[in-house]
Scaffold this motif. Structure first.
Motif, mmCIF file in Angstrom:
data_model
loop_
_atom_site.group_PDB
_atom_site.id
_atom_site.type_symbol
_atom_site.label_atom_id
_atom_site.label_comp_id
_atom_site.label_asym_id
_atom_site.label_seq_id
_atom_site.Cartn_x
_atom_site.Cartn_y
_atom_site.Cartn_z
ATOM 1 N N GLN A 1 -5.181 4.652 0.372
ATOM 2 C CA GLN A 1 -3.755 4.614 0.677
ATOM 3 C C GLN A 1 -2.899 4.792 -0.579
ATOM 4 O OE1 GLN A 1 -3.647 0.723 2.545
ATOM 5 N NE2 GLN A 1 -3.287 1.622 4.575
ATOM 6 N N VAL A 2 -3.342 4.216 -1.681
ATOM 7 C CA VAL A 2 -2.490 4.193 -2.872
ATOM 8 C C VAL A 2 -2.913 5.183 -3.960
ATOM 9 C CG1 VAL A 2 -1.963 1.765 -2.455
ATOM 10 C CG2 VAL A 2 -3.822 2.366 -4.029
ATOM 11 N N SER A 3 -4.119 5.686 -3.889
ATOM 12 C CA SER A 3 -4.625 6.537 -4.981
ATOM 13 C C SER A 3 -3.813 7.816 -5.148
ATOM 14 C CB SER A 3 -6.099 6.883 -4.734
ATOM 15 O OG SER A 3 -6.254 7.605 -3.518
ATOM 16 N N GLY A 4 -3.249 8.309 -4.058
ATOM 17 C CA GLY A 4 -2.485 9.553 -4.141
ATOM 18 C C GLY A 4 -1.045 9.372 -4.576
ATOM 19 N N LEU A 5 -0.601 8.136 -4.731
ATOM 20 C CA LEU A 5 0.772 7.888 -5.186
ATOM 21 C C LEU A 5 0.863 8.180 -6.687
ATOM 22 C CD1 LEU A 5 1.531 4.530 -3.327
ATOM 23 C CD2 LEU A 5 2.316 6.821 -2.712
ATOM 24 N N GLU A 6 1.718 9.138 -7.043
ATOM 25 C CA GLU A 6 1.820 9.555 -8.444
ATOM 26 C C GLU A 6 2.989 8.879 -9.144
ATOM 27 O OE1 GLU A 6 2.034 13.779 -8.704
ATOM 28 O OE2 GLU A 6 -0.070 14.074 -8.121
#
Length: 246
Positions: A236-241
């Protein structure tokens, strides 16, 4: 700052708010030992960062309006100077005084007081052992135009300039000068406010350890260690840049 970085600041804050929403969804399982990573601290950073973006936007709008008003006030100055040039030439002022007035007017309008040297003229000066020193006479910054308008008015007063046209009289010119000074001060003040707002935003977002970008990176690392690299939660959070722009 470029429009890309300005957009990037907002994206960082939006992604951080999304990260916080996911963290709230993890409930009591999300329990980092580092104080700055706790859900309540992240909530506070979300709020303060969002507020800082609003302050920057407000300051930018105020600066834009102040700059536009100043520009519109200065736009007629060149035409007014043309009228003054004609009026002083048609007066009883001494030729030297007329030329002095015209020299100041050229500075206000950004016109060179002498023609630019040609390449041949420069080469001749160099060959004669003389220094070529061409300084631009286009003193067109707002501060310089105000200063030169003040010099022009004082020169007209000293010359006893007293035209019949009300808008060309020194009283009217002094009123105009005072207004231009005030509008210029408004812009200077709004620019200072904008710089301060951007500084506050950058400190909230990009300070080492405590800034939004660093906190987000560490929170993502904690979520990865807590649930595992292949977990739904980390996915869920890994793609938040989060990128640093300061």
């Amino acid at each position: 700052m470029s429009s890309t970085s300005e957009t990037g600041h907002a994206k960082n804050v939006a992604n951080f708010a999304t990260l916080h929403t996911f963290i709230l969804g993890y409930g009591e399982a999300y329990n980092p030992s580092k104080e700055s990573l706790k859900a309540a601290m992240i909530q506070g950073l979300v709020t303060s960062s969002q507020n800082s973006l609003e302050l920057v936007n407000t300051a930018e709008a105020a600066n834009k309006v102040a700059s536009d008003i100043r520009r519109n006030a200065f736009d007629p100055l060149s035409a007014l100077c043309s009228r003054l040039s004609g009026a002083i030439e048609a007066s009883d002022a001494l030729p030297q005084t007329v030329e002095g007035v015209k020299a100041v007017i050229r500075k206000i309008r950004g016109v060179r007081t002498s023609s630019k040297l040609t390449d041949e003229e420069k080469a001749a000066l160099i060959a004669a052992g003389k220094e070529v020193n061409e300084i631009s006479a286009a003193q067109t910054s707002f501060d310089n135009r105000i200063d030169n308008l003040d010099k022009l008015i004082k020169l007209l007063v000293a010359a006893g300039f007293n035209p019949n046209e009300a808008e060309l009289k020194t009283e009217a010119l002094n009123t105009l000068l005072a207004r231009l000074k005030a509008l210029n001060s408004d812009v200077v003040s709004s620019e200072a406010n904008l710089k301060n707002a951007r500084l506050q935003r950058n400190q909230l977002l990009y300070t080492d350890e405590t800034g939004l970008v660093d906190v987000a990176a560490k929170a993502k690392s904690y979520i990865k260690s807590l649930f595992g690299a292949s977990s739904v939660q980390y996915n869920q959070v890994s793609g938040l840049e989060f990128r640093a722009y300061n």
